[in-house]
Enzyme design. Structure first.
Site, PDB file in Angstrom:
ATOM      1  N   CYS A   1      27.427 -19.811  59.325  1.00 18.31           N
ATOM      2  CA  CYS A   1      26.470 -20.873  59.592  1.00 18.31           C
ATOM      3  C   CYS A   1      25.123 -20.301  59.182  1.00 18.31           C
ATOM      4  O   CYS A   1      24.730 -19.238  59.632  1.00 18.31           O
ATOM      5  CB  CYS A   1      26.474 -21.205  61.081  1.00 18.31           C
ATOM      6  SG  CYS A   1      25.026 -22.129  61.571  1.00 18.31           S
TER       7      CYS A   1
ATOM      8  N   CYS B   1      20.663 -22.031  65.058  1.00 19.19           N
ATOM      9  CA  CYS B   1      21.912 -22.547  65.619  1.00 19.19           C
ATOM     10  C   CYS B   1      22.057 -21.986  67.033  1.00 19.19           C
ATOM     11  O   CYS B   1      21.958 -20.770  67.231  1.00 19.19           O
ATOM     12  CB  CYS B   1      23.075 -22.104  64.744  1.00 19.19           C
ATOM     13  SG  CYS B   1      24.670 -22.347  65.517  1.00 19.19           S
TER      14      CYS B   1
ATOM     15  N   ASP C   1      43.017   6.628  81.227  1.00 14.23           N
ATOM     16  CA  ASP C   1      42.172   5.668  80.532  1.00 14.23           C
ATOM     17  C   ASP C   1      41.046   5.222  81.459  1.00 14.23           C
ATOM     18  O   ASP C   1      41.129   4.202  82.133  1.00 14.23           O
ATOM     19  CB  ASP C   1      43.019   4.468  80.102  1.00 14.23           C
ATOM     20  CG  ASP C   1      42.390   3.754  78.932  1.00 14.23           C
ATOM     21  OD1 ASP C   1      41.368   4.245  78.423  1.00 14.23           O
ATOM     22  OD2 ASP C   1      42.913   2.704  78.531  1.00 14.23           O
TER      23      ASP C   1
ATOM     24  N   CYS D   1      29.577 -26.182  61.027  1.00 17.39           N
ATOM     25  CA  CYS D   1      29.477 -25.190  62.101  1.00 17.39           C
ATOM     26  C   CYS D   1      29.837 -25.879  63.419  1.00 17.39           C
ATOM     27  O   CYS D   1      29.274 -26.922  63.737  1.00 17.39           O
ATOM     28  CB  CYS D   1      28.057 -24.638  62.166  1.00 17.39           C
ATOM     29  SG  CYS D   1      27.733 -23.773  63.706  1.00 17.39           S
TER      30      CYS D   1
ATOM     31  N   TYR E   1      39.941  17.508  85.273  1.00 18.47           N
ATOM     32  CA  TYR E   1      40.875  18.243  84.417  1.00 18.47           C
ATOM     33  C   TYR E   1      40.268  19.413  83.662  1.00 18.47           C
ATOM     34  O   TYR E   1      40.938  20.063  82.894  1.00 18.47           O
ATOM     35  CB  TYR E   1      41.546  17.306  83.411  1.00 18.47           C
ATOM     36  CG  TYR E   1      40.606  16.338  82.728  1.00 18.47           C
ATOM     37  CD1 TYR E   1      39.665  16.787  81.824  1.00 18.47           C
ATOM     38  CD2 TYR E   1      40.671  14.974  82.992  1.00 18.47           C
ATOM     39  CE1 TYR E   1      38.797  15.917  81.206  1.00 18.47           C
ATOM     40  CE2 TYR E   1      39.802  14.081  82.370  1.00 18.47           C
ATOM     41  CZ  TYR E   1      38.870  14.556  81.484  1.00 18.47           C
ATOM     42  OH  TYR E   1      38.012  13.693  80.862  1.00 18.47           O
TER      43      TYR E   1
ATOM     44  N   LYS F   1      48.059   9.674  71.044  1.00 18.16           N
ATOM     45  CA  LYS F   1      47.952   8.278  71.492  1.00 18.16           C
ATOM     46  C   LYS F   1      49.302   7.598  71.349  1.00 18.16           C
ATOM     47  O   LYS F   1      49.939   7.705  70.308  1.00 18.16           O
ATOM     48  CB  LYS F   1      46.921   7.530  70.630  1.00 18.16           C
ATOM     49  CG  LYS F   1      45.503   8.035  70.772  1.00 18.16           C
ATOM     50  CD  LYS F   1      44.906   7.524  72.064  1.00 18.16           C
ATOM     51  CE  LYS F   1      43.415   7.710  72.125  1.00 18.16           C
ATOM     52  NZ  LYS F   1      42.631   6.781  71.366  1.00 18.16           N
TER      53      LYS F   1
ATOM     54  N   GLU G   1      48.730  17.056  79.473  1.00 20.50           N
ATOM     55  CA  GLU G   1      48.218  16.263  80.596  1.00 20.50           C
ATOM     56  C   GLU G   1      48.208  14.786  80.226  1.00 20.50           C
ATOM     57  O   GLU G   1      48.131  14.440  79.051  1.00 20.50           O
ATOM     58  CB  GLU G   1      46.777  16.689  80.925  1.00 20.50           C
ATOM     59  CG  GLU G   1      46.666  18.101  81.407  1.00 20.50           C
ATOM     60  CD  GLU G   1      45.213  18.564  81.511  1.00 20.50           C
ATOM     61  OE1 GLU G   1      44.305  17.717  81.479  1.00 20.50           O
ATOM     62  OE2 GLU G   1      45.019  19.781  81.613  1.00 20.50           O
TER      63      GLU G   1
ATOM     64  N   CYS H   1      26.479 -26.275  65.702  1.00 20.39           N
ATOM     65  CA  CYS H   1      25.280 -27.063  65.399  1.00 20.39           C
ATOM     66  C   CYS H   1      25.528 -28.109  64.319  1.00 20.39           C
ATOM     67  O   CYS H   1      24.628 -28.888  64.004  1.00 20.39           O
ATOM     68  CB  CYS H   1      24.131 -26.144  64.991  1.00 20.39           C
ATOM     69  SG  CYS H   1      24.379 -25.378  63.387  1.00 20.39           S
TER      70      CYS H   1
ATOM     71  N   LYS I   1      46.575  11.362  79.523  1.00 23.19           N
ATOM     72  CA  LYS I   1      45.247  10.955  79.081  1.00 23.19           C
ATOM     73  C   LYS I   1      44.879   9.707  79.880  1.00 23.19           C
ATOM     74  O   LYS I   1      45.334   8.600  79.608  1.00 23.19           O
ATOM     75  CB  LYS I   1      45.241  10.677  77.578  1.00 23.19           C
ATOM     76  CG  LYS I   1      43.843  10.407  77.055  1.00 23.19           C
ATOM     77  CD  LYS I   1      43.846  10.453  75.539  1.00 23.19           C
ATOM     78  CE  LYS I   1      42.477  10.249  74.932  1.00 23.19           C
ATOM     79  NZ  LYS I   1      41.650   9.228  75.510  1.00 23.19           N
TER      80      LYS I   1
HETATM   81  S1  IVH Z   1      40.022  16.959  77.951  1.00 20.43           S
HETATM   82  C1  IVH Z   1      36.954  18.939  75.183  1.00 20.43           C
HETATM   83  N1  IVH Z   1      41.860  15.856  79.449  1.00 20.43           N
HETATM   84  O1  IVH Z   1      39.790  11.423  76.789  1.00 20.43           O
HETATM   85  C2  IVH Z   1      38.059  18.146  75.746  1.00 20.43           C
HETATM   86  N2  IVH Z   1      40.266  14.436  78.406  1.00 20.43           N
HETATM   87  O2  IVH Z   1      39.432  11.231  73.828  1.00 20.43           O
HETATM   88  C3  IVH Z   1      37.638  17.362  76.892  1.00 20.43           C
HETATM   89  N3  IVH Z   1      40.519  12.066  78.928  1.00 20.43           N
HETATM   90  O3  IVH Z   1      36.353  11.945  76.597  1.00 20.43           O
HETATM   91  C4  IVH Z   1      38.564  16.316  77.272  1.00 20.43           C
HETATM   92  N4  IVH Z   1      42.252  12.298  80.272  1.00 20.43           N
HETATM   93  O4  IVH Z   1      37.242  11.110  78.809  1.00 20.43           O
HETATM   94  C5  IVH Z   1      40.794  15.654  78.656  1.00 20.43           C
HETATM   95  N5  IVH Z   1      43.509  15.030  80.843  1.00 20.43           N
HETATM   96  C6  IVH Z   1      42.449  14.826  80.063  1.00 20.43           C
HETATM   97  C7  IVH Z   1      41.928  13.523  79.828  1.00 20.43           C
HETATM   98  C8  IVH Z   1      40.825  13.383  78.977  1.00 20.43           C
HETATM   99  C9  IVH Z   1      41.401  11.443  79.730  1.00 20.43           C
HETATM  100  C10 IVH Z   1      39.457  11.408  78.148  1.00 20.43           C
HETATM  101  C11 IVH Z   1      38.108  12.065  78.249  1.00 20.43           C
HETATM  102  C12 IVH Z   1      37.684  12.317  76.835  1.00 20.43           C
HETATM  103  C13 IVH Z   1      38.600  11.471  76.048  1.00 20.43           C
HETATM  104  C14 IVH Z   1      38.824  12.115  74.691  1.00 20.43           C
END
Ligand code: IVH
Length: 675
Positions: free
Chosen positions: A420, A425, A114, A402, A220, A308, A110, A405, A112
């Site tokens: 400093c 300050c 942000d 500094c 999710y 990542k 899936e 100050c 991830k």
């Molecule tokens: S699963 C126990 N699925 O990533 C596992 N997390 O680094 C629960 N996040 O805190 C997380 N997209 O906020 C899952 N498709 C996805 C996600 C996801 C973003 C975030 C989530 C989690 C963080 C973990």
């Protein structure tokens, strides 16, 4: 068209369908004007028949009363986070680990997202509460704000007695840019990235502000479901979709890790074209059966991993170096860069950390430089491109004074930082005050940076202790401060006097001493006067307090100006004592444990330490007085003895759950205000 009042629920259902079509399927069946018309009709009916109002009505998204502060919600089960993989090799290792334990391994990969993690609870199909992740155990109750998010169903399409789900609230890139442009025009501070913007918008005490920002969601995970069986992640996503949640359409079922690689490869290129930011791919074991076999550590499940994306790199020019003084007095260089778009945001500044590093990397003003965003967030200079120099570039040197100050700049033994030393300050004072008042420290609600800025600029506060001299008319005189908020602020300042010592120790901003070490310290040294007397050697004997911390503490408390500050705080009535958690209050008080067999997550002796910390006892042999026998792999005769005596036997997962629940209870006790 005026509908009869008997149509009220039908009208709501129609509106729900249109919302679903518009926000989730992106396929509206009617025009915006027609939708508005329906909404207007519903509103009118509800106004004339307030007794027919329901909490799941589509009119209830606008946001009601502003809150004083968020309540807390204890999560049914802790919301775990994920382990990270930074390379394909890490993913392969993850795959190997699973294959070693399981016969069948297939994944759902899936995006991830942000954003901000959220947990939603539905009872009989209705949204009853929504909480942020918080510390994993206890989150903030953001239900009112969540209701304003159009992709979150207030009512599910299929009802089950109870459903708890987890997902991400995010801000689409377009909305992020819109809000930032608006903020810039108003001269307000902009959000650094869409994630901060989402978090900032969600954590608004006034839900109307949240309602004005177009937040969206992807759900999710099913944390808990009653009345239906779900056997795999694939099925979970399908079920969530059927319930009417917004589920990310890009999730991909992968039969093996190679297919996961294909997916991450495609996204590495395609991710910047998405309407929202992602920072990686979450790889989850598909069958739930395997999940329970793999289990979890205290922090994260073993059946999932977050891959990542590697950070992007861009070239730009270093235009100038700004020298700033931080809260601890550190004088650090910041690079002013020719703005460049990188990893989703325009970057014009980057921390250069310290002058040693600048010298080491031989970065000069005017250089072409290569930058990236560490963790995809924090801009940093990787290196200068010296071969492109013209000869005009200027070498960067640390300042002698500094910049805030004008006092002399010193460098402490063994440290790279220049500092400093003037605690009054102005640059340090603001930062110190902001930190002093922050949530993890003295938690003075309402005393954020904008207030501190004014208090210091108007010389109402020239040193930390002055906070406790503030009077009502002074606070009312601040910009945008009504008499109610002024009273609230003064009350919050007054309340802060009662915080336990560990918060005060945190709030003082002693180098190397964060909230956790402050807690450890104050369990041993329960009165601040003890800190003036304790030696480095004695401190270093406290578990988890190393020599660097010990040195820093002793230096801090021998400094006369700090002694003066503490004396003043005491004089004002600030509490300087810690109430030891009473043994009997600890969650495992009076319980005896026996450990046998091999534990996976921690060693037996580590487990023993945790048990003792939580008030329990560890014994070497099983008797009738034993409360629990924790049985790891290949347990010994103690296991048989436990069976014989009918003692409760915990496997490792059950044991870890017990520890987690107990440590959540301690956190709550710890945070309890002292009276
Ligand atoms: S699963 C126990 N699925 O990533 C596992 N997390 O680094 C629960 N996040 O805190 C997380 N997209 O906020 C899952 N498709 C996805 C996600 C996801 C973003 C975030 C989530 C989690 C963080 C973990």
């Amino acid at each position: 068209m005026n509908r009869p009042v008997s149509d009220i629920e039908k009208l709501r259902e129609e509106l729900r369908i249109h919302e679903y079509q518009y926000y989730i399927l992106d396929d509206p069946l009617i025009s915006d004007a027609e939708y508005d018309q329906l909404m207007l009709e519903l509103r009118k009916l509800e106004e004339t028949h307030p007794e027919l109002m329901t909490p799941d009505s589509p009119t209830q998204r606008v946001g009601g009363q502003a809150l004083e502060r968020f309540g807390s919600i204890v999560h049914r089960a802790p919301l775990l986070s994920l382990d990270n993989a930074f390379s394909y090799k890490d993913l392969l290792d993850f795959d190997q680990r699973l294959k070693k334990e399981l016969d069948e391994v297939s994944y759902v990969a899936e995006l991830k997202i942000d954003g901000v993690s959220i947990a939603l609870v539905y009872e009989n199909g209705l949204l009853v509460n929504a909480a942020t992740r918080g510390d994993g155990f206890v989150g903030e109750d953001v239900t009112a704000n969540i209701k304003t998010i159009k992709t979150i169903p207030l009512k599910l399409k299929n009802s089950v007695p109870r459903l708890e789900v987890r997902g991400e609230i995010y801000m689409p890139k377009k909305e992020f840019l819109r809000i930032n442009t608006e903020k810039e025009e108003k001269g307000e501070k902009t959000f650094a990235n869409p994630r901060n913007a989402a978090a900032g918008s969600l954590r608004q005490l006034n839900p109307r502000i949240t309602a004005e920002r177009s937040l969206a969601s992807f759900i999710y995970d099913i944390l808990y479901i009653e009345g239906r069986e779900v056997l795999s992640q694939e099925e979970a996503l399908r079920t969530l979709r059927d319930f009417g949640f917004s589920v990310n359409p890009q999730a991909r079922i992968c039969q093996d890790i190679d297919e996961v690689f294909d997916f991450t490869g495609e996204l590495a290129v395609g991710r910047h074209d998405l309407a929202y930011e992602i920072d990686g791919v979450v790889v989850k074991l598909n069958p739930y059966a395997g999940r329970s076999l793999m289990g979890q550590t205290i922090r994260s499940p073993r059946w999932a991993i977050a891959y990542k994306f590697p950070a992007e790199e861009k070239e730009t020019r270093l235009l100038e170096v700004e020298v700033n003084v931080g809260r601890t007095g550190i004088i650090a260089p910041t690079a002013i860069l020719e703005p460049v778009f990188i990893a989703g945001t325009t970057v014009g500044r980057a921390s250069m950390h310290n002058f040693d590093l600048v010298a080491e990397k031989d970065i000069r003003i005017g250089d072409r430089v290569l930058i990236h965003r560490a963790g995809d967030i924090i801009p940093e200079i990787i290196k200068s491109l010296a071969e492109q120099r013209s000869g005009e570039e200027k070498i960067i040197t640390p300042p002698n004074e500094c910049p805030a100050c004008g006092s002399g700049v010193v460098r402490l033994d063994g440290e790279v930082a220049y500092r400093c030393e003037n605690i009054n300050c102005p640059a340090r004072l603001k930062e110190s005050l902001i930190f002093f008042a922050s949530r993890g420290a003295m938690d003075i609600e309402g005393m954020g940076p904008a207030i501190v800025e004014q208090l210091v600029n108007r010389e109402l506060v020239n040193k930390i202790a002055d906070l406790y001299n503030l009077e009502l008319e002074q606070v009312i005189s601040l910009d945008r401060m009504g008499s109610k908020s002024a009273q609230n602020l003064l009350q919050a300042i007054e309340d802060s006097k009662k915080r336990p010592l560990h918060r005060l120790i945190t709030a003082l901003g002693i180098r190397h001493i964060g909230a956790k070490s402050a807690r450890i310290l104050t369990q041993q040294i329960t009165d601040i006067d003890g800190f003036f007397e304790v030696s480095e050697e004695e401190l270093a004997k406290i578990p988890e307090i190393g020599p660097i911390m010990a040195d820093s503490i002793v230096k801090f408390f021998t400094e006369p100006l700090n002694q003066e500050t503490i004396a003043l705080l005491k004089q004002k009535g600030v509490n300087t004592r810690e109430e030891k958690l009473a043994e009997r209050e600890l969650p495992l008080a009076g319980k005896t444990f026996v450990l046998t067999g091999t534990l996976q997550v921690m060693t037996r002796s580590e487990a023993g330490e945790v048990i003792q910390e939580l008030g329990g006892k560890v014994s070497g042999s099983v008797s009738k007085k034993t409360d629990y026998v924790v049985a790891g792999e290949s347990p010994g005769s103690k296991y048989d003895k436990a069976v014989e005596l009918g003692v409760c036997i915990l496997d490792e997962t059950q044991f870890l759950n017990k520890l987690k629940n107990s440590s959540a209870a301690v956190t709550k006790l710890d945070n309890k205000e002292i009276k």
